[in-house]
Design a protein around this motif. Structure first.
Motif: not given
Length: 245
Positions: A132-135, A182-196
């Motif tokens: 999962l990545e969030i930016h 999976s990708s999420i694009r929201i707000g001003d998130v610099v970057g998050e990565h999850y390996v589950i």
């Protein structure tokens, strides 16, 4: 990235900023920067520099790479969104000049790459895997280059896997050779990565969260110092980190 990187470079006693490049018509054109100014033509600063650092888009990066290779300069590239064919062209150019390429210059993310490889090797195929990545909402490419590299690392350890970008419309259970991304694009998130990694009854999560672009800029400084005396070749942050240890 430029807004985070420029002040750091200006603070370094062993570095000199001789110019910057922006698109034609950009309001910052002709603004003083370091010992030079911001220009629209990369060729105009080639005589003054030793190393070029780029975080733009694939089309611009490939055009700039041709100019940089012709001038025999060193190149640090953090642009993401390249196709496999475009990456092959970049690697081909590394036979002419030294290139450090990474989809993520954060030291922490590059530790995440190593931990992901080690975890996949230890767990084998017994655990299912999701990424999962969030930016921030302005990021254009999805999944992120970092998420793609995490997938490639796992695939290199465990063998060929099928990447699944969304489960919408799927009615069958997840199969063993699938890795969901999976990708999420929201707000001003610099970057998050999850390996589950998970199986029945337990789950392991490897997580990296960047809260400032300074994390990436610090990694670029290390890459600059790494590449200054390297011969032509294609290098990654793993080599940069190895030299640090």
């Amino acid at each position: 990235m430029g807004s985070a990187l420029v002040p750091l470079i200006l603070e370094q006693p062993d570095m000199e900023l001789v110019g910057g490049v922006e698109t034609v018509g950009h309001p910052l054109i002709d603004t003083p920067i370091g010992k030079g100014k911001i220009v629209a033509d990369l060729k105009s600063v080639m005589n003054d520099c030793d190393i070029c650092v780029e975080f733009t888009n694939p089309t611009a990066s490939l055009a700039h790479l041709a100019i940089i290779a012709q001038a025999k300069k060193r190149y640090i590239l953090g642009t993401t969104g390249f196709s496999s064919e475009q990456m092959a062209r970049i690697e081909q150019r590394s036979k002419e000049i030294p290139i450090v390429y990474s989809p993520n210059f954060s030291i922490g993310v590059n530790v995440l790459f190593q931990l992901t490889e080690q975890t996949a090797r230890l767990l084998g195929d017994d655990f299912g895997i999701e990424i999962l990545e969030i930016h921030h909402s302005q990021k254009r490419d999805a999944p992120s280059g970092t998420a793609k590299k995490l997938f490639n690392i796992i695939e290199k350890v465990l063998g060929k896997k099928r990447i699944v970008y969304s489960r919408e419309g799927r009615t069958e259970p997840k199969v063993k050779d699938e890795i969901g991304v999976s990708s999420i694009r929201i707000g001003d998130v610099v970057g998050e990565h999850y390996v589950i990694f998970g199986q029945i009854g337990e789950r392991i999560e490897l997580v990296h969260k960047a809260t400032s672009r300074l994390a990436f800029a610090q990694g670029v400084l290390k890459a600059i110092r790494f590449i200054k005396d390297k011969p032509a070749g294609f290098y990654g942050m793993e080599q940069v980190l190895a030299q640090m240890s």
